[in-house]
Design a protein around this motif. Sequence first.
Motif, mmCIF file in Angstrom:
data_model
loop_
_atom_site.group_PDB
_atom_site.id
_atom_site.type_symbol
_atom_site.label_atom_id
_atom_site.label_comp_id
_atom_site.label_asym_id
_atom_site.label_seq_id
_atom_site.Cartn_x
_atom_site.Cartn_y
_atom_site.Cartn_z
ATOM 1 N N ALA A 1 0.856 -1.185 0.000
ATOM 2 C CA ALA A 1 0.000 0.000 0.000
ATOM 3 C C ALA A 1 0.893 1.236 0.000
ATOM 4 C CB ALA A 1 -0.891 0.006 1.235
ATOM 5 N N VAL A 2 0.405 2.306 -0.604
ATOM 6 C CA VAL A 2 1.134 3.579 -0.622
ATOM 7 C C VAL A 2 0.176 4.672 -0.175
ATOM 8 C CG1 VAL A 2 2.178 5.339 -2.110
ATOM 9 C CG2 VAL A 2 2.784 2.958 -2.430
ATOM 10 N N GLY A 3 0.662 5.525 0.692
ATOM 11 C CA GLY A 3 -0.092 6.689 1.117
ATOM 12 C C GLY A 3 0.840 7.886 1.185
ATOM 13 N N PHE A 4 0.322 9.047 0.895
ATOM 14 C CA PHE A 4 1.138 10.259 1.000
ATOM 15 C C PHE A 4 0.238 11.437 1.314
ATOM 16 C CE2 PHE A 4 0.096 9.488 -3.414
ATOM 17 C CZ PHE A 4 -0.303 10.712 -3.907
ATOM 18 N N GLU A 5 0.866 12.499 1.747
ATOM 19 C CA GLU A 5 0.127 13.679 2.179
ATOM 20 C C GLU A 5 0.738 14.926 1.582
ATOM 21 O OE1 GLU A 5 -0.211 15.724 6.442
ATOM 22 O OE2 GLU A 5 -1.293 13.817 6.320
ATOM 23 N N GLY A 6 -0.115 15.843 1.173
ATOM 24 C CA GLY A 6 0.302 17.147 0.681
ATOM 25 C C GLY A 6 -0.659 18.198 1.213
ATOM 26 N N LEU A 7 -0.655 19.364 0.595
ATOM 27 C CA LEU A 7 -1.551 20.436 1.015
ATOM 28 C C LEU A 7 -2.627 20.657 -0.033
ATOM 29 C CD1 LEU A 7 0.973 23.083 2.391
ATOM 30 C CD2 LEU A 7 -0.458 21.496 3.680
ATOM 31 N N ASN A 8 -3.859 20.882 0.433
ATOM 32 C CA ASN A 8 -4.946 21.230 -0.473
ATOM 33 C C ASN A 8 -4.957 22.749 -0.668
ATOM 34 O OD1 ASN A 8 -6.300 22.363 1.752
ATOM 35 N ND2 ASN A 8 -7.631 20.599 2.034
ATOM 36 N N PRO A 9 -5.806 23.283 -1.538
ATOM 37 C CA PRO A 9 -5.818 24.732 -1.786
ATOM 38 C C PRO A 9 -6.088 25.584 -0.541
ATOM 39 C CG PRO A 9 -6.978 23.600 -3.542
ATOM 40 C CD PRO A 9 -6.681 22.568 -2.484
ATOM 41 N N GLN A 10 -6.734 25.029 0.482
ATOM 42 C CA GLN A 10 -7.012 25.774 1.710
ATOM 43 C C GLN A 10 -5.837 25.724 2.695
ATOM 44 O OE1 GLN A 10 -9.274 23.280 0.586
ATOM 45 N NE2 GLN A 10 -10.334 24.848 -0.594
ATOM 46 N N GLY A 11 -4.775 25.017 2.354
ATOM 47 C CA GLY A 11 -3.615 24.923 3.237
ATOM 48 C C GLY A 11 -3.703 23.797 4.256
ATOM 49 N N PHE A 12 -4.762 23.010 4.199
ATOM 50 C CA PHE A 12 -4.906 21.852 5.077
ATOM 51 C C PHE A 12 -4.348 20.621 4.366
ATOM 52 C CE2 PHE A 12 -8.677 24.411 6.576
ATOM 53 C CZ PHE A 12 -8.165 24.702 7.833
ATOM 54 N N PHE A 13 -4.355 19.480 5.067
ATOM 55 C CA PHE A 13 -3.794 18.287 4.453
ATOM 56 C C PHE A 13 -4.714 17.682 3.396
ATOM 57 C CE2 PHE A 13 -5.987 16.229 8.120
ATOM 58 C CZ PHE A 13 -6.743 15.292 7.438
ATOM 59 N N ARG A 14 -4.090 17.055 2.433
ATOM 60 C CA ARG A 14 -4.772 16.174 1.479
ATOM 61 C C ARG A 14 -4.024 14.852 1.548
ATOM 62 N NH1 ARG A 14 -5.887 18.341 -4.186
ATOM 63 N NH2 ARG A 14 -7.769 19.006 -3.086
ATOM 64 N N ARG A 15 -4.729 13.768 1.901
ATOM 65 C CA ARG A 15 -4.127 12.438 2.010
ATOM 66 C C ARG A 15 -4.671 11.548 0.903
ATOM 67 N NH1 ARG A 15 -5.043 12.265 8.344
ATOM 68 N NH2 ARG A 15 -3.212 13.478 8.931
ATOM 69 N N ASP B 1 -9.532 15.243 2.137
ATOM 70 C CA ASP B 1 -9.173 16.651 2.309
ATOM 71 C C ASP B 1 -9.669 17.118 3.666
ATOM 72 O OD1 ASP B 1 -7.774 17.466 0.080
ATOM 73 O OD2 ASP B 1 -9.429 18.590 -0.819
ATOM 74 N N LYS B 2 -8.792 17.717 4.451
ATOM 75 C CA LYS B 2 -9.243 18.398 5.666
ATOM 76 C C LYS B 2 -9.843 19.713 5.208
ATOM 77 C CE LYS B 2 -7.710 20.517 9.956
ATOM 78 N NZ LYS B 2 -6.578 20.850 10.812
ATOM 79 N N THR B 3 -11.035 20.027 5.705
ATOM 80 C CA THR B 3 -11.713 21.247 5.265
ATOM 81 C C THR B 3 -11.815 22.316 6.351
ATOM 82 O OG1 THR B 3 -13.858 20.269 5.799
ATOM 83 C CG2 THR B 3 -13.064 20.010 3.527
ATOM 84 N N ALA B 4 -11.644 21.912 7.624
ATOM 85 C CA ALA B 4 -11.748 22.890 8.695
ATOM 86 C C ALA B 4 -11.142 22.292 9.965
ATOM 87 C CB ALA B 4 -13.192 23.263 8.964
ATOM 88 N N ASN B 5 -10.745 23.172 10.885
ATOM 89 C CA ASN B 5 -10.257 22.725 12.188
ATOM 90 C C ASN B 5 -11.427 22.263 13.047
ATOM 91 O OD1 ASN B 5 -7.474 23.237 11.815
ATOM 92 N ND2 ASN B 5 -7.828 25.417 12.147
ATOM 93 N N ALA B 6 -11.121 21.454 14.027
ATOM 94 C CA ALA B 6 -12.157 20.997 14.970
ATOM 95 C C ALA B 6 -12.670 22.194 15.777
ATOM 96 C CB ALA B 6 -11.581 19.929 15.906
#
Length: 128
Positions: A66-80, A122-127
């Motif tokens: 399996a492969v997983g990676f993380e970057g940033l989405n346009p809102q500056g949050f993570f995209r996995r 995509d993370k869309t907002a903080n808790a």
Amino acid sequence: MVDEIDTPAVITIESTTMKVMFKFAEATLENMKAASGGGAIVTQQPGTGIIGKKTLTLSSNLEIVAVGFEGLNPQGFFRRIIIPRVVSVGKIKTEWDRSKNKQVYAAEFESICSAEEISIYDKTANAL
């Protein structure tokens, strides 16, 4: 187009692939094994008159991982992105250089699962 399916007849789920390409930053036997597609690592403990060593024996049978990676989405949050089944398909090229250049192992993995098994979060907002 076929009336019963959403994609053109020429495109099948089996032909939909995702490739992930990157370079391993550390020249470990484990990273060499992954970039090469598989194999076995055997560790020999040191003893009287016996050196300690690790031996990588490559395999012509590709391991499924399996492969997983993380970057940033346009809102500056993570995209996995998680791809549950891939195999190494890259051509290994490693240059041995005694200069200051760091040795890396290029790796290329291709999905062998259906598109429905690949997850993109995509993370869309903080808790609150």
